[in-house]
Design a protein around this motif. Structure first.
Motif, short mmCIF file in Angstrom:
data_model
loop_
_atom_site.label_atom_id
_atom_site.label_comp_id
_atom_site.label_asym_id
_atom_site.label_seq_id
_atom_site.Cartn_x
_atom_site.Cartn_y
_atom_site.Cartn_z
N UNK A 187 -2.85 8.67 53.34
CA UNK A 187 -1.33 8.59 53.62
C UNK A 187 -0.88 7.53 53.41
N UNK A 188 -1.32 6.30 53.61
CA UNK A 188 -0.68 5.02 53.09
C UNK A 188 -0.93 5.20 51.64
N UNK A 189 -2.02 5.21 51.17
CA UNK A 189 -2.06 5.35 49.56
C UNK A 189 -0.97 6.03 48.71
N UNK A 190 -0.68 7.35 49.35
CA UNK A 190 0.39 7.98 48.64
C UNK A 190 1.55 7.47 48.84
N UNK A 191 1.80 6.69 49.78
CA UNK A 191 3.14 6.13 50.12
C UNK A 191 3.35 4.85 49.52
N UNK A 192 2.27 3.98 49.43
CA UNK A 192 2.47 2.56 49.11
C UNK A 192 2.21 2.47 47.43
N UNK A 193 1.28 3.09 46.99
CA UNK A 193 0.79 2.88 45.45
C UNK A 193 1.89 3.63 44.36
N UNK A 194 2.24 2.91 43.37
CA UNK A 194 2.83 3.47 42.35
C UNK A 194 2.53 5.01 41.79
N UNK A 195 3.36 5.72 41.62
CA UNK A 195 2.79 7.06 41.20
C UNK A 195 2.17 6.97 39.87
N UNK A 196 1.13 7.82 39.40
CA UNK A 196 0.45 7.75 38.41
C UNK A 196 1.05 7.99 37.17
N UNK A 197 2.09 9.04 37.32
CA UNK A 197 2.83 9.59 36.00
C UNK A 197 2.07 10.69 35.61
N UNK A 198 2.60 11.20 34.32
CA UNK A 198 2.11 12.44 34.01
C UNK A 198 0.86 11.91 33.11
N UNK A 199 -0.27 12.95 32.97
CA UNK A 199 -1.57 12.61 32.31
C UNK A 199 -1.21 12.37 30.90
N UNK A 200 -1.76 11.39 30.16
CA UNK A 200 -2.07 11.16 28.84
C UNK A 200 -2.64 12.56 28.10
#
Length: 469
Positions: A187-200
């Motif tokens: 839960x904390x990782x999903x909330x605190x870390x920046x979104x990965x964005x679309x896959x290259x």
């Protein structure tokens, strides 16, 4: 500007909280590796394990982690570091719940293998998040020191926590304790870390390379874990050796022909990363083997119970944590290579002093000078080797670089412990008699010699791991 770079500025205001989550992830990995050791007798009795099969509660975790680390590192690069962190934490939580409820040996061994896969995903995801969220230099060094303190401390505190939980609540508690912690990390990782964005989409996952590398490394670690106990000439050992060589050879062929290889060839030209991989292998073979022989000394020579053994590891845990922080400051002052040489020299002296203090009538205070020197050197080397492994590596390759270094860490540990047990005359949990203490001391002196040789080798490789003045 990349998604990761643009995400750094908002994080700087709350940088302590993301780092706390990342350090907690490393703490879970370390605790999960070590916490089951003191629970093994109760697990064996409760589920009806045979003496021959009980070691698979530990070995299944080691084999799965070592085999899947390279795959986990590349998955973090291509599928997203935050995604892999969350998936790995949920994998830990779910498998730990099943482990606590297990009623048969087969289910528990399978759970430990799944936990090992979770560790192989979580470790490189956590490390690559640190190396991409924090700029190379003092910020990253400080973050790696905190992360390292959590990991090194977890290896020692695992014995204490395991002993307390087993005596108070029974063996299932060493699995149940992971469920809320790992769930909170997801839960904390999903909330605190920046979104990965679309896959290259221009980058492809090297399926053939992943399968051959994972299969080859898994069989290699399996061989190194099992062969010392069962013999190198058994059919299982010979088959594992042949298949491992074939798969790893095929991996090399696949990588040369792949458009987007699992391990880019450019990484093998990175001298700092190669040197760091050598250091991680030696570190695991030497420093990380000390708790095994100290546990034998405390429990078999002096008759310590589980909780008393855990308490005996409190001082090493604190000293190692201090060493990680001192190592970070020493890198800024002297550079990575010189700090690693100094830390390993200190560790070699400490191991030699510890070996001299291991006597049949020796007291715990008599061990402390060696423990303190060894722990300080261990903590400093732990921080330094991860700084060296990430320095100068492109952000898009940080995951696989972490996977490479952590794979050599696992393989080095398996090889090192097997060699040390052989050098010590085969001492183990069921060993007894006058040769036990001599074997333990021989192993600790061999550890001191190994660390010292590593320091000399680094001294000869001027500039290979230098990232500072």
């Amino acid at each position: 500007m990349s998604t990761t770079e643009s995400a750094k500025d908002p994080l700087r205001k709350t940088i302590g909280l993301p780092l706390l989550v990342l350090a907690s992830g490393q703490l879970v990995i370390s605790l999960d590796y070590n916490i089951v050791y003191v629970a093994l007798p109760d697990i064996g009795a409760g589920l009806g394990f045979s003496d021959h099969d009980l070691q698979w509660v530990v070995s299944a975790y080691v084999v799965a982690t070592g085999g899947f680390l390279l795959l986990g590192g590349r998955a973090a690069d291509l599928l997203g570091r935050r995604r892999m962190f969350v998936v790995a934490a949920l994998l830990y939580a779910g498998s730990s719940l099943v482990g606590g409820l297990a009623q048969t040996p087969g289910v528990l061994v399978a759970v430990r293998a799944v936990q090992g896969i979770g560790g192989s995903l979580l470790f490189p995801a956590t490390l690559s998040l640190i190396t991409t969220l924090y700029d190379e230099g003092p910020d990253r060094n400080r973050a790696l020191a905190v992360w390292g303190a959590a990991g090194a401390g977890g290896l020692c505190f695992g014995s204490l926590l395991g002993g307390v939980l087993v005596e108070a609540f029974g063996w299932p508690s060493v699995f149940f304790v992971n469920v809320p912690v790992a769930g909170a990390l997801a839960v904390a990782g999903r909330s605190l870390f920046p979104a990965d964005g679309p896959r290259d989409r221009s980058r492809h996952f090297d399926v053939a390379g992943a399968l051959t590398a994972t299969g080859g490394i898994t069989l290699l670690v399996f061989l190194l874990v099992r062969a010392p106990a069962e013999g190198w000439g058994t059919p299982a050992a010979l088959a594992s050796a042949v298949l491992s060589v074939c798969l790893l050879t095929l991996f090399v062929v696949v990588e040369r022909r792949s458009r987007d290889p699992l391990v880019p060839a450019r990484l093998f030209a990175h001298r700092g990363l190669l040197a760091a991989m050598g250091v991680t292998a030696l570190f695991s073979a030497t420093f990380s083997s000390v708790p095994y022989f100290l546990t034998l000394y405390f429990q078999t020579v002096h008759g310590y119970r589980a909780v008393a053994t855990g308490l005996a590891f409190l001082v090493p845990a604190v000293v190692v944590a201090v060493g990680t922080q001192a190592g970070e400051r020493a890198v800024s002052a002297f550079g990575t290579r010189r700090m690693l040489v100094g830390g390993m020299t200190l560790g070699a002296v400490g191991a030699a002093a510890l070996g001299l203090a291991l006597t049949s009538d020796g007291s715990y205070p008599g061990l402390l000078p060696g423990i303190v020197l060894l722990g300080l050197g261990q903590g400093a080397a732990w921080t330094g080797m991860w700084i060296a492994a990430s320095a100068g590596v492109a952000p898009g390759d940080q995951g696989v670089a972490s996977g490479l270094a952590s794979t050599t860490l696992q393989v080095g540990g398996a090889v090192g412990l097997a060699v040390l047990v052989a050098v010590a005359g085969g001492v183990g949990q069921n060993a007894s008699g006058p040769g036990l203490l001599d074997g333990i001391r021989t192993a600790v002196f061999a550890i001191a010699a190994g660390i010292g040789c590593g320091a000399l080798a680094l001294l000869a490789l001027r500039g290979a791991t230098r990232t500072g003045p």
